[in-house]
Design a protein around this motif. Structure first.
Motif, PDB file in Angstrom:
ATOM      1  N   HIS A 422      15.872  46.143  93.085  1.00 23.61           N
ATOM      2  CA  HIS A 422      15.047  47.337  92.865  1.00 23.61           C
ATOM      3  C   HIS A 422      15.020  48.214  94.119  1.00 23.61           C
ATOM      4  CE1 HIS A 422      11.290  49.643  92.777  1.00 23.61           C
ATOM      5  NE2 HIS A 422      11.399  49.619  91.463  1.00 23.61           N
ATOM      6  N   GLU A 423      14.996  47.563  95.284  1.00 19.48           N
ATOM      7  CA  GLU A 423      14.985  48.290  96.549  1.00 19.48           C
ATOM      8  C   GLU A 423      16.395  48.604  97.039  1.00 19.48           C
ATOM      9  OE1 GLU A 423      11.739  49.065  98.349  1.00 19.48           O
ATOM     10  OE2 GLU A 423      11.560  48.885  96.165  1.00 19.48           O
ATOM     11  N   GLU A 424      17.428  48.242  96.252  1.00 23.33           N
ATOM     12  CA  GLU A 424      18.840  48.456  96.585  1.00 23.33           C
ATOM     13  C   GLU A 424      19.216  47.750  97.894  1.00 23.33           C
ATOM     14  OE1 GLU A 424      20.001  52.530  96.348  1.00 23.33           O
ATOM     15  OE2 GLU A 424      18.948  52.864  94.465  1.00 23.33           O
ATOM     16  N   ASP A 425      18.565  46.632  98.166  1.00 20.70           N
ATOM     17  CA  ASP A 425      18.877  45.812  99.340  1.00 20.70           C
ATOM     18  C   ASP A 425      19.734  44.634  98.874  1.00 20.70           C
ATOM     19  OD1 ASP A 425      18.977  44.409 101.673  1.00 20.70           O
ATOM     20  OD2 ASP A 425      16.808  44.287 101.993  1.00 20.70           O
ATOM     21  N   ILE A 426      21.001  44.898  98.663  1.00 22.06           N
ATOM     22  CA  ILE A 426      21.921  43.903  98.092  1.00 22.06           C
ATOM     23  C   ILE A 426      22.163  42.758  99.069  1.00 22.06           C
ATOM     24  CG2 ILE A 426      24.162  43.562  96.988  1.00 22.06           C
ATOM     25  CD1 ILE A 426      22.142  45.457  95.540  1.00 22.06           C
ATOM     26  N   ASP A 427      22.213  43.069 100.375  1.00 23.03           N
ATOM     27  CA  ASP A 427      22.466  42.028 101.377  1.00 23.03           C
ATOM     28  C   ASP A 427      21.370  40.965 101.356  1.00 23.03           C
ATOM     29  OD1 ASP A 427      24.810  43.201 102.266  1.00 23.03           O
ATOM     30  OD2 ASP A 427      23.775  44.466 103.731  1.00 23.03           O
ATOM     31  N   SER A 428      20.118  41.401 101.263  1.00 26.79           N
ATOM     32  CA  SER A 428      19.006  40.440 101.230  1.00 26.79           C
ATOM     33  C   SER A 428      19.022  39.618  99.947  1.00 26.79           C
ATOM     34  CB  SER A 428      17.672  41.187 101.337  1.00 26.79           C
ATOM     35  OG  SER A 428      17.548  41.819 102.590  1.00 26.79           O
ATOM     36  N   ALA A 429      19.404  40.257  98.840  1.00 34.20           N
ATOM     37  CA  ALA A 429      19.497  39.523  97.577  1.00 34.20           C
ATOM     38  C   ALA A 429      20.553  38.431  97.659  1.00 34.20           C
ATOM     39  CB  ALA A 429      19.819  40.488  96.436  1.00 34.20           C
ATOM     40  N   ASN A 459      28.419  36.325  89.896  1.00 35.54           N
ATOM     41  CA  ASN A 459      28.316  37.490  89.004  1.00 35.54           C
ATOM     42  C   ASN A 459      27.614  38.661  89.691  1.00 35.54           C
ATOM     43  OD1 ASN A 459      29.597  36.141  86.930  1.00 35.54           O
ATOM     44  ND2 ASN A 459      27.704  35.437  85.983  1.00 35.54           N
ATOM     45  N   PHE A 460      26.571  38.325  90.467  1.00 37.17           N
ATOM     46  CA  PHE A 460      25.831  39.383  91.168  1.00 37.17           C
ATOM     47  C   PHE A 460      26.722  40.075  92.198  1.00 37.17           C
ATOM     48  CE2 PHE A 460      23.014  40.905  94.542  1.00 37.17           C
ATOM     49  CZ  PHE A 460      22.073  41.618  93.816  1.00 37.17           C
ATOM     50  N   LYS A 461      27.485  39.300  92.952  1.00 39.68           N
ATOM     51  CA  LYS A 461      28.369  39.877  93.975  1.00 39.68           C
ATOM     52  C   LYS A 461      29.470  40.721  93.341  1.00 39.68           C
ATOM     53  CE  LYS A 461      27.478  36.013  97.098  1.00 39.68           C
ATOM     54  NZ  LYS A 461      27.973  34.735  97.653  1.00 39.68           N
ATOM     55  N   LEU A 462      30.036  40.229  92.244  1.00 31.64           N
ATOM     56  CA  LEU A 462      31.079  40.998  91.558  1.00 31.64           C
ATOM     57  C   LEU A 462      30.520  42.300  90.984  1.00 31.64           C
ATOM     58  CD1 LEU A 462      32.918  38.107  89.681  1.00 31.64           C
ATOM     59  CD2 LEU A 462      33.773  39.386  91.654  1.00 31.64           C
ATOM     60  N   LYS A 463      29.302  42.213  90.454  1.00 32.57           N
ATOM     61  CA  LYS A 463      28.667  43.392  89.862  1.00 32.57           C
ATOM     62  C   LYS A 463      28.462  44.483  90.902  1.00 32.57           C
ATOM     63  CE  LYS A 463      24.325  44.787  87.624  1.00 32.57           C
ATOM     64  NZ  LYS A 463      22.996  44.308  87.164  1.00 32.57           N
ATOM     65  N   HIS A 464      28.189  44.069  92.143  1.00 35.08           N
ATOM     66  CA  HIS A 464      27.923  45.048  93.196  1.00 35.08           C
ATOM     67  C   HIS A 464      29.127  45.238  94.130  1.00 35.08           C
ATOM     68  CE1 HIS A 464      23.828  44.012  91.873  1.00 35.08           C
ATOM     69  NE2 HIS A 464      23.535  45.242  92.220  1.00 35.08           N
ATOM     70  N   LYS A 467      33.564  41.534  96.032  1.00 33.96           N
ATOM     71  CA  LYS A 467      34.539  40.546  95.552  1.00 33.96           C
ATOM     72  C   LYS A 467      34.928  39.549  96.632  1.00 33.96           C
ATOM     73  CE  LYS A 467      36.562  43.191  91.765  1.00 33.96           C
ATOM     74  NZ  LYS A 467      37.799  43.663  91.127  1.00 33.96           N
ATOM     75  N   LYS A 468      35.041  40.032  97.871  1.00 31.91           N
ATOM     76  CA  LYS A 468      35.419  39.125  98.958  1.00 31.91           C
ATOM     77  C   LYS A 468      34.369  38.025  99.134  1.00 31.91           C
ATOM     78  CE  LYS A 468      37.959  42.648 101.582  1.00 31.91           C
ATOM     79  NZ  LYS A 468      38.036  43.390 102.858  1.00 31.91           N
ATOM     80  N   GLU A 469      33.079  38.395  99.037  1.00 30.96           N
ATOM     81  CA  GLU A 469      32.001  37.428  99.230  1.00 30.96           C
ATOM     82  C   GLU A 469      31.867  36.486  98.039  1.00 30.96           C
ATOM     83  OE1 GLU A 469      28.351  39.276 100.541  1.00 30.96           O
ATOM     84  OE2 GLU A 469      29.474  40.991 101.271  1.00 30.96           O
ATOM     85  N   ALA A 470      32.388  36.909  96.881  1.00 30.70           N
ATOM     86  CA  ALA A 470      32.265  36.084  95.679  1.00 30.70           C
ATOM     87  C   ALA A 470      33.318  34.992  95.609  1.00 30.70           C
ATOM     88  CB  ALA A 470      32.356  36.965  94.436  1.00 30.70           C
ATOM     89  N   ILE A 471      34.353  35.064  96.483  1.00 29.32           N
ATOM     90  CA  ILE A 471      35.486  34.135  96.386  1.00 29.32           C
ATOM     91  C   ILE A 471      35.039  32.676  96.513  1.00 29.32           C
ATOM     92  CG2 ILE A 471      37.549  33.331  97.617  1.00 29.32           C
ATOM     93  CD1 ILE A 471      38.268  36.259  98.064  1.00 29.32           C
ATOM     94  N   SER A 472      34.212  32.358  97.524  1.00 30.03           N
ATOM     95  CA  SER A 472      33.810  30.958  97.740  1.00 30.03           C
ATOM     96  C   SER A 472      33.024  30.421  96.542  1.00 30.03           C
ATOM     97  CB  SER A 472      32.987  30.836  99.018  1.00 30.03           C
ATOM     98  OG  SER A 472      31.814  31.633  98.907  1.00 30.03           O
ATOM     99  N   ASP A 473      32.161  31.264  95.960  1.00 27.96           N
ATOM    100  CA  ASP A 473      31.393  30.841  94.785  1.00 27.96           C
ATOM    101  C   ASP A 473      32.307  30.584  93.599  1.00 27.96           C
ATOM    102  OD1 ASP A 473      29.022  31.127  96.189  1.00 27.96           O
ATOM    103  OD2 ASP A 473      28.837  33.238  95.648  1.00 27.96           O
ATOM    104  N   LEU A 474      33.271  31.470  93.380  1.00 24.75           N
ATOM    105  CA  LEU A 474      34.187  31.329  92.250  1.00 24.75           C
ATOM    106  C   LEU A 474      35.083  30.106  92.416  1.00 24.75           C
ATOM    107  CD1 LEU A 474      35.136  35.089  91.822  1.00 24.75           C
ATOM    108  CD2 LEU A 474      33.780  33.724  90.237  1.00 24.75           C
ATOM    109  N   GLU A 475      35.500  29.843  93.657  1.00 25.06           N
ATOM    110  CA  GLU A 475      36.331  28.660  93.907  1.00 25.06           C
ATOM    111  C   GLU A 475      35.564  27.370  93.593  1.00 25.06           C
ATOM    112  OE1 GLU A 475      37.679  29.100  97.932  1.00 25.06           O
ATOM    113  OE2 GLU A 475      39.669  29.748  97.276  1.00 25.06           O
ATOM    114  N   GLU A 476      34.280  27.351  93.965  1.00 26.54           N
ATOM    115  CA  GLU A 476      33.452  26.179  93.690  1.00 26.54           C
ATOM    116  C   GLU A 476      33.292  25.966  92.184  1.00 26.54           C
ATOM    117  OE1 GLU A 476      31.141  22.844  94.257  1.00 26.54           O
ATOM    118  OE2 GLU A 476      32.315  23.955  95.746  1.00 26.54           O
ATOM    119  N   LEU A 477      33.087  27.064  91.471  1.00 21.18           N
ATOM    120  CA  LEU A 477      32.933  26.964  90.014  1.00 21.18           C
ATOM    121  C   LEU A 477      34.232  26.512  89.356  1.00 21.18           C
ATOM    122  CD1 LEU A 477      30.872  30.213  89.343  1.00 21.18           C
ATOM    123  CD2 LEU A 477      30.070  27.874  89.026  1.00 21.18           C
TER     124      LEU A 477
END
Length: 633
Positions: A422-429, A459-464, A467-477
């Motif tokens: 809501h506050e557009e603070d994606i890094d904190s999320a 999904n949240f990282k890809l949505k925003h 993609k680079k930050e989502a790689i480790s999560d996707l690899e784990e899944l």
């Protein structure tokens, strides 16, 4: 000497006659008359131990407990604790001096059966249920008389109290529910365990047994039966209220009040429950019901938790009726009585918020949280809610993240991510996701919640666009489920921006196009009822196929084409414009608009305004979402 002897003989004869009168009145239950005779005996012999004992008993039987206790305390030299311990303890018990009664019982040199019975009652009133249970078990084991049923009833009442007030799961004592009192107590124990349907059945059985028992006495009227059933009906209404059937509960509560039962404790509880149903509505009725909770003797009929709940509701009612000073007074009194209890400080904070003193309310809550770390989590949730109400979403997030024991909970993660978005603070999320995933990685690896959080984080990282930050999560899944094609496709897409070679290697794990193709019968699909568009075949082919099917049959007649209408200004001598079918901009002779017309007026209008053409560069509108804090586990 003779005269003295004669006088002594006359006095002895008078005393004997008085004692006969005392004995006869005692057997007949006429203790008022017996007391008169005892007083005459004490005029003859003021320190007669037996006469003093009889006087105390007569006063107790007449309900004069203060006077009986005064006689005992006045003649302590004669009426020693060994002689009069039970009567003294009983007077103190009836005068609600429960602690004194306990001391009197414990100081007795010999624990008689009567003292043991009274000891059990005293322990119950002091809410020392474990000790009370042990006392009644000992009494039942070592007594054999006509009061066994009453002792079992008291034992079941102790079990019900433990279940209701201490949330102790009661053990099966093997008590046969032969009376309505035993049935009622069993129902109370079931309510404490949350088994409401079973409890309702027990209460219905108790009502049936009560009617049967009382109807056998010809002197008992229907009004007497309804009065006896009032407590059972009150408990039925309470179950209805817990089940959300508030209208039915309210109707039954009001029926009981109309009977005007003499039990002030029952009336106070019913009045309190009606107030909780009314809440901030029907305030006038609630103010009338509060008077029933203030009746004399209520404090001796109810448990500490019941009295505390009534006082809490009085404070809340004062808040709803805008009696700010009364609300503050009641809540402050409650806080002094129960310094560790959460509700008084919450009521005070709510009152401050109604007075628009939000900062003061938050300060009050913060002080309580600092002094009582055990309740800090609940207090901080309230503080965060107040910050959100003020529009300070970021500050609310800071407060929520300070609750260490809830940081990893899915509900907390959901609330924080929503608010940071809501506050557009994606890094904190993303940081919230990372901390929660690390906790589960350490304490509950590969649990369903752990994998769910990784999926949501990816999904949240890809949505925003991260993609680079989502790689480790996707690899784990993908590691957890190598057959998950969707996750693999997301991983390849993410790697295509960082490491194209790695993306090519991973793409080999994708299934072949043949296995991915869908075998669909196009004709069947088009002819189905659900088809909204059917491709038409060419006319010539349709004609050929029709001839093939019909052989030498007749060919359908072709419809005559209608003559087209000519424009009104049609001139056969003038050649039509060959480019008339093209849009004006595409015609060879189009020269465009003349300069100066409808030009953007730069510098015109109010200072800082923008032209219509710049709308494409404006920020997208945020679709406001209310942060969902209610799912906290």
């Amino acid at each position: 000497m003779a005269a003295a002897g004669g006088g002594g003989g006359a006095a002895a004869a008078a005393a004997a006659a008085l004692w006969s009168e005392v004995n006869r009145c005692g057997q007949n239950g006429d203790f008022a008359r017996a007391l008169k005779s005892v007083n005459k005996i004490l005029q003859i012999s003021k320190d007669d131990v037996t006469a003093l004992q009889c006087k105390v008993v007569c006063l107790i039987q007449n309900g004069s407990f203060k006077e009986a206790l005064s006689v005992i305390n006045t003649h302590t030299k004669v009426l020693t604790s060994d002689i009069i311990a039970f009567e003294k303890a009983y007077c103190e018990y009836r005068l609600n001096r429960i602690e004194n009664a306990l001391k009197t019982i414990q100081s007795a040199s010999q624990q008689t059966d009567k003292l043991k019975e009274l000891y059990g009652q005293v322990l119950y009133r002091l809410e020392r249920y474990d000790d009370c249970l042990a006392a009644y078990r000992d009494l039942i084991r070592n007594s054999q008389d006509e009061y066994e049923e009453e002792r079992k009833t008291n034992l079941s009442a102790v079990v019900a109290a433990q279940s209701t007030w201490e949330r102790v799961v009661p053990e099966d004592l093997g008590l046969r529910e032969a009376t309505y009192e035993l049935c009622y107590n069993t129902a109370c124990a079931l309510i404490g365990q949350g088994k409401l349907n079973e409890a309702m059945k027990k209460l219905q059985k108790a009502e049936e047994l009560c009617r049967q028992s009382l109807s056998e006495d010809s002197d008992v009227t229907e009004e007497d039966i309804e009065a006896e059933l009032a407590i059972i009906h009150g408990q039925m209404a309470y179950i209805m209220q817990l089940q959300g059937r508030t209208e039915d509960a309210l109707q039954l509560y009001n029926q009981i009040i109309k009977l005007k039962p003499t039990d002030v404790g029952l009336l106070a509880v019913i009045a309190n429950n009606i107030i909780t149903i009314n809440k901030d509505q029907n305030v006038f009725d609630s103010k009338k019901k509060v008077k029933l909770t203030n009746a004399e003797g209520v404090e001796h009929k109810l448990s500490k938790k019941q009295l505390q709940a009534i006082e809490f509701n009085k404070a809340l009612l004062a808040m709803y009726t805008n009696q700010a000073d009364q609300c503050r007074k009641l809540s402050a009194s409650l806080q002094s009585q129960s310094p560790d209890h959460l509700l008084p400080v919450l009521i005070q904070a709510a009152q401050l918020c109604r007075e628009k003193q939000h900062a003061k309310a938050i300060g009050l809550l913060q002080d309580f949280a600092d002094q009582h770390p055990a309740s800090a989590a609940e207090i901080k949730l309230t503080m965060a809610q107040l910050k959100i109400a003020q529009g300070s979403v970021t500050k609310a997030c800071i407060i929520l993240r300070s609750i260490e024991e809830l940081q990893h909970k899915p509900g907390m993660v959901s609330a924080l991510v929503t608010m940071y978005s809501h506050e557009e603070d994606i890094d904190s999320a993303i940081e919230v996701f990372t901390q929660a995933i690390q906790w589960y990685q350490q304490f509950q690896p590969e649990s369903p919640v752990h994998l769910s959080l990784i999926r949501e984080a990816a999904n949240f990282k890809l949505k925003h666009g991260r993609k680079k930050e989502a790689i480790s999560d996707l690899e784990e899944l993908w590691k957890q489920n190598p057959k998950d094609v969707h996750t693999l496709a997301q991983l390849i897409s993410a790697y295509s921006l960082v490491d194209p070679e790695k993306a090519k290697v991973l793409s080999k794990h994708l299934p072949s196009s043949d296995t991915m193709s869908l075998k669909v019968d196009v004709d069947a699909l088009e002819n189905s009822h659900g088809a909204t568009y059917v491709r038409k075949k060419a006319g010539k082919l349709a004609g050929d196929s029709q001839q093939k099917e019909q052989g030498q049959g007749d060919v359908k007649k072709k419809k005559k084409k209608k003559k087209g209408k000519l424009p009104k200004n049609y001139d056969p001598k003038v050649t039509p414009d060959p480019e008339r079918w093209l849009p004006m901009r595409e015609r060879s002779y189009y020269r465009g608009r003349k300069k100066g017309k409808k030009k953007d007026q730069v510098g015109k209008g109010t200072q800082g305004s923008t032209t219509a053409g710049s709308s494409e560069l404006s920020l997208p509108k945020w679709e406001h979402e209310k942060p969902f804090v209610g799912l906290l586990a």
